[in-house]
Design a protein around this motif. Sequence first.
Motif, PDB file in Angstrom:
ATOM      1  N   GLY A  70       0.785  -1.242   0.000  1.00  9.08           N
ATOM      2  CA  GLY A  70       0.000   0.000   0.000  1.00  9.08           C
ATOM      3  C   GLY A  70       0.805   1.275   0.000  1.00  9.08           C
ATOM      4  N   ALA A  88       3.948   5.663  -2.855  1.00 10.32           N
ATOM      5  CA  ALA A  88       5.028   6.651  -3.001  1.00 10.32           C
ATOM      6  C   ALA A  88       6.378   5.934  -3.047  1.00 10.32           C
ATOM      7  CB  ALA A  88       4.969   7.648  -1.847  1.00 10.32           C
ATOM      8  N   GLU A 114       6.744   4.076  -6.329  1.00  8.16           N
ATOM      9  CA  GLU A 114       7.087   4.978  -7.439  1.00  8.16           C
ATOM     10  C   GLU A 114       8.574   5.343  -7.405  1.00  8.16           C
ATOM     11  OE1 GLU A 114       5.640   9.089  -7.463  1.00  8.16           O
ATOM     12  OE2 GLU A 114       5.048   8.763  -9.539  1.00  8.16           O
ATOM     13  N   ARG A 135      10.924   4.303 -10.532  1.00  8.27           N
ATOM     14  CA  ARG A 135      11.534   5.407 -11.305  1.00  8.27           C
ATOM     15  C   ARG A 135      13.055   5.300 -11.297  1.00  8.27           C
ATOM     16  NH1 ARG A 135       8.243   9.695 -12.888  1.00  8.27           N
ATOM     17  NH2 ARG A 135      10.079  11.017 -13.025  1.00  8.27           N
ATOM     18  N   TYR A 194       4.970   0.434 -13.602  1.00 11.15           N
ATOM     19  CA  TYR A 194       4.755   1.823 -13.179  1.00 11.15           C
ATOM     20  C   TYR A 194       3.304   2.247 -13.491  1.00 11.15           C
ATOM     21  CZ  TYR A 194       5.798   6.799 -12.428  1.00 11.15           C
ATOM     22  OH  TYR A 194       5.809   8.091 -11.960  1.00 11.15           O
ATOM     23  N   VAL A 211     -10.314   0.045 -14.066  1.00 17.24           N
ATOM     24  CA  VAL A 211     -10.254   1.164 -13.115  1.00 17.24           C
ATOM     25  C   VAL A 211     -11.039   2.362 -13.626  1.00 17.24           C
ATOM     26  CG1 VAL A 211      -8.694   2.794 -11.963  1.00 17.24           C
ATOM     27  CG2 VAL A 211      -8.076   0.389 -12.104  1.00 17.24           C
ATOM     28  N   VAL A 254       9.535   9.499 -17.935  1.00 17.21           N
ATOM     29  CA  VAL A 254       8.277   9.486 -18.670  1.00 17.21           C
ATOM     30  C   VAL A 254       7.442  10.703 -18.299  1.00 17.21           C
ATOM     31  CG1 VAL A 254       6.148   8.192 -19.056  1.00 17.21           C
ATOM     32  CG2 VAL A 254       8.312   6.991 -18.847  1.00 17.21           C
ATOM     33  N   LEU A 255       7.340  10.963 -17.016  1.00 12.57           N
ATOM     34  CA  LEU A 255       6.612  12.130 -16.531  1.00 12.57           C
ATOM     35  C   LEU A 255       7.062  12.408 -15.113  1.00 12.57           C
ATOM     36  CD1 LEU A 255       2.888  11.114 -15.893  1.00 12.57           C
ATOM     37  CD2 LEU A 255       4.803   9.588 -15.750  1.00 12.57           C
ATOM     38  N   GLU A 256       6.609  13.515 -14.552  1.00 14.13           N
ATOM     39  CA  GLU A 256       7.002  13.855 -13.184  1.00 14.13           C
ATOM     40  C   GLU A 256       6.394  12.852 -12.205  1.00 14.13           C
ATOM     41  OE1 GLU A 256       9.059  16.484 -12.160  1.00 14.13           O
ATOM     42  OE2 GLU A 256       9.490  16.355 -14.301  1.00 14.13           O
ATOM     43  N   PRO A 257       7.023  12.649 -11.037  1.00 14.71           N
ATOM     44  CA  PRO A 257       6.410  11.758 -10.033  1.00 14.71           C
ATOM     45  C   PRO A 257       5.033  12.280  -9.626  1.00 14.71           C
ATOM     46  CG  PRO A 257       8.659  12.320  -9.421  1.00 14.71           C
ATOM     47  CD  PRO A 257       8.316  13.169 -10.598  1.00 14.71           C
ATOM     48  N   VAL A 258       4.088  11.380  -9.527  1.00 14.28           N
ATOM     49  CA  VAL A 258       2.724  11.819  -9.189  1.00 14.28           C
ATOM     50  C   VAL A 258       2.164  11.116  -7.953  1.00 14.28           C
ATOM     51  CG1 VAL A 258       1.969  12.555 -11.484  1.00 14.28           C
ATOM     52  CG2 VAL A 258       1.796  10.169 -10.859  1.00 14.28           C
ATOM     53  N   LEU A 259       2.889  10.131  -7.446  1.00 13.71           N
ATOM     54  CA  LEU A 259       2.335   9.355  -6.332  1.00 13.71           C
ATOM     55  C   LEU A 259       2.935   9.736  -4.979  1.00 13.71           C
ATOM     56  CD1 LEU A 259       2.347   5.852  -8.064  1.00 13.71           C
ATOM     57  CD2 LEU A 259       0.334   7.220  -7.538  1.00 13.71           C
ATOM     58  N   GLN A 260       3.812  10.743  -4.985  1.00 15.57           N
ATOM     59  CA  GLN A 260       4.540  11.038  -3.743  1.00 15.57           C
ATOM     60  C   GLN A 260       3.638  11.581  -2.635  1.00 15.57           C
ATOM     61  OE1 GLN A 260       7.753   9.969  -3.272  1.00 15.57           O
ATOM     62  NE2 GLN A 260       7.078   8.999  -5.162  1.00 15.57           N
ATOM     63  N   HIS A 313       0.608  10.488  -2.120  1.00 21.47           N
ATOM     64  CA  HIS A 313      -0.400   9.482  -1.771  1.00 21.47           C
ATOM     65  C   HIS A 313      -0.093   8.871  -0.410  1.00 21.47           C
ATOM     66  CE1 HIS A 313      -2.898   8.648  -5.484  1.00 21.47           C
ATOM     67  NE2 HIS A 313      -2.133   9.661  -5.813  1.00 21.47           N
ATOM     68  N   PRO A 314      -1.114   8.741   0.451  1.00 22.91           N
ATOM     69  CA  PRO A 314      -0.856   8.147   1.771  1.00 22.91           C
ATOM     70  C   PRO A 314      -0.649   6.637   1.660  1.00 22.91           C
ATOM     71  CG  PRO A 314      -3.192   8.544   1.480  1.00 22.91           C
ATOM     72  CD  PRO A 314      -2.516   9.084   0.256  1.00 22.91           C
ATOM     73  N   VAL A 315      -0.016   6.077   2.663  1.00 24.64           N
ATOM     74  CA  VAL A 315       0.128   4.617   2.717  1.00 24.64           C
ATOM     75  C   VAL A 315      -1.250   4.028   3.047  1.00 24.64           C
ATOM     76  CG1 VAL A 315       1.245   2.688   3.903  1.00 24.64           C
ATOM     77  CG2 VAL A 315       2.516   4.797   3.461  1.00 24.64           C
ATOM     78  N   ALA A 316      -1.668   3.039   2.257  1.00 26.03           N
ATOM     79  CA  ALA A 316      -2.996   2.454   2.476  1.00 26.03           C
ATOM     80  C   ALA A 316      -3.016   1.662   3.785  1.00 26.03           C
ATOM     81  CB  ALA A 316      -3.352   1.542   1.316  1.00 26.03           C
ATOM     82  N   PRO A 347      -6.015  10.263  -2.180  1.00 27.80           N
ATOM     83  CA  PRO A 347      -5.060  11.370  -2.035  1.00 27.80           C
ATOM     84  C   PRO A 347      -5.670  12.460  -1.147  1.00 27.80           C
ATOM     85  CG  PRO A 347      -5.383  10.800  -4.337  1.00 27.80           C
ATOM     86  CD  PRO A 347      -6.388  10.024  -3.565  1.00 27.80           C
ATOM     87  N   ARG A 365     -13.591   5.693  -8.820  1.00 30.72           N
ATOM     88  CA  ARG A 365     -12.369   5.267  -9.495  1.00 30.72           C
ATOM     89  C   ARG A 365     -11.417   4.589  -8.496  1.00 30.72           C
ATOM     90  NH1 ARG A 365      -8.565   9.934 -11.020  1.00 30.72           N
ATOM     91  NH2 ARG A 365     -10.342  10.726 -12.175  1.00 30.72           N
ATOM     92  N   TYR A 366     -11.319   5.186  -7.308  1.00 33.16           N
ATOM     93  CA  TYR A 366     -10.417   4.630  -6.282  1.00 33.16           C
ATOM     94  C   TYR A 366     -10.963   3.302  -5.766  1.00 33.16           C
ATOM     95  CZ  TYR A 366      -8.494   9.222  -6.668  1.00 33.16           C
ATOM     96  OH  TYR A 366      -7.928  10.357  -7.190  1.00 33.16           O
ATOM     97  N   ALA A 418     -10.097   0.757  -8.348  1.00 33.41           N
ATOM     98  CA  ALA A 418      -8.664   0.434  -8.244  1.00 33.41           C
ATOM     99  C   ALA A 418      -8.428  -0.463  -7.031  1.00 33.41           C
ATOM    100  CB  ALA A 418      -7.841   1.706  -8.133  1.00 33.41           C
TER     101      ALA A 418
END
Lengths: 300, 143
Positions: free
Chosen positions: A78, A81, A84, A88, A104, A144, B1-7, B9-12, B49, B103-104, B107
């Motif tokens: 879970g 972060a 990722e 990466r 990814y 999703v 590929v792209l900038e980090p986007v998950l940083q 996001h909380p730990v589930a 998020p 959506r979440y 997922a």
Amino acid sequence: MSDGGALARRFLELRRPERALDALGESLDEESWALRAEAFLQLGRWDDAVESARRGLAEDPSDITLLDLLALAEAKRGDLAAAERAIRTALELLPDHPLLLVHYAHFLLQGGEVDAAAVVAREAERVAPDDSSVAGLQIAYAYVTGRDRDLEAASRNLLRVDPENEFGHRLLGVSLARRGNVGGAAEHLAEAVRQDPTDRGHAEAARAMRIESHWLLKPLWPVRRLGPTRLWVVHVGVIVVLATLAHAAASVSSTAGVVMWVILGIYLVAYLSLAVFSWVGAPLVRAWLRRRPGSRRRAR
Amino acid sequence: VLEPVLQAHPVAPAARAWRLQPQVVVALLGGNLAFGPVALVNAHRLALPRRRYLLVGAIVAAGLLGAVLLALPSQDGRIVGFLVWDRPCAVAAALATRVLQSRYDRAYHFYRAGVESYSRLLPVGAVAVSVAVAVQIVLGVAA
């Protein structure tokens, strides 16, 4: 590769992670950490998988396999972060590696970042258009984002690339079930169980679909075909149309009006019967079918 | 590929989420007092998020506020007005949060839950509804 390592890899291919760990014994080389992490992933012991991958990375921080395994384990427990960051780092070393891109994209989808996932998925498709993992990614994306038609197409595409793919069969089964085709769904879910009889998820899904395809649950077809919300909209629409027609017919002739009101009454009774059956009758039938001796065994 | 986007996001959390659809029933039976805590706990379990979690919180608050505001002009008294408007506002909030989280939830279902792996809402929902109804009865008697 050491003998223990080769044996462990074979056990992992056979999805026997306990035997793989036994084969590795006390081995502490870099490759054994990767195999150990993979075994813990198969066992669902995410924390141990993370620990093993980190121990291996302490010896070689640029090991792509260990970075990928670390990312997978972090995502499973879970921490997206951390997943990722690991993936990466691997992608900086190998930017065009299709499996890294696919993983990814899966992490992004798991976090609900569908737009970013689409960008990475396009890159993976460009690099490896006929890879089964890319086809699997299309399934995840369709699921999703809630696009059921795309889900079916993506599942069929995965089965075109890899006809024995268990997840392709399972997801095609799920998408067919959502369209009300429980018979076709049951067939594909049974095939998923045949491909991997150890997967509890496949077995439960196949069992549930076997129950849903029972003839006693056939009256639920409209609910399955349209879904509860669409069915309710259709229901309200039909009532409004019939009531309007009844009013109009009554102004022309009283007999025609009575006939239209009777039709409306029959429709209401039929709909209420379906509602009562779906709320009360169907759960009772499902409970009875679940408790029948051998129902669990037959699903496998 | 792209900038980090998950940083961000909380730990589930390890606790399993509840299905979204039955939460509408909790809102219908128990109103905002029952639905609010259930929605917020579930949003946490889905590891939304931060921004989206705050949006869910805002909608829950808006449901409660909406019931209070609609009760103000009630000729039968504000508490009775609140009791009348509480459930419709809670259901509207439940439907809105459902759209926001769907959506979440998908997922979660695809990656973390699988078959029969949601937590059962019935015990928690029953307690939440019971407490909410008890509070509403006390409010009704007081009015």
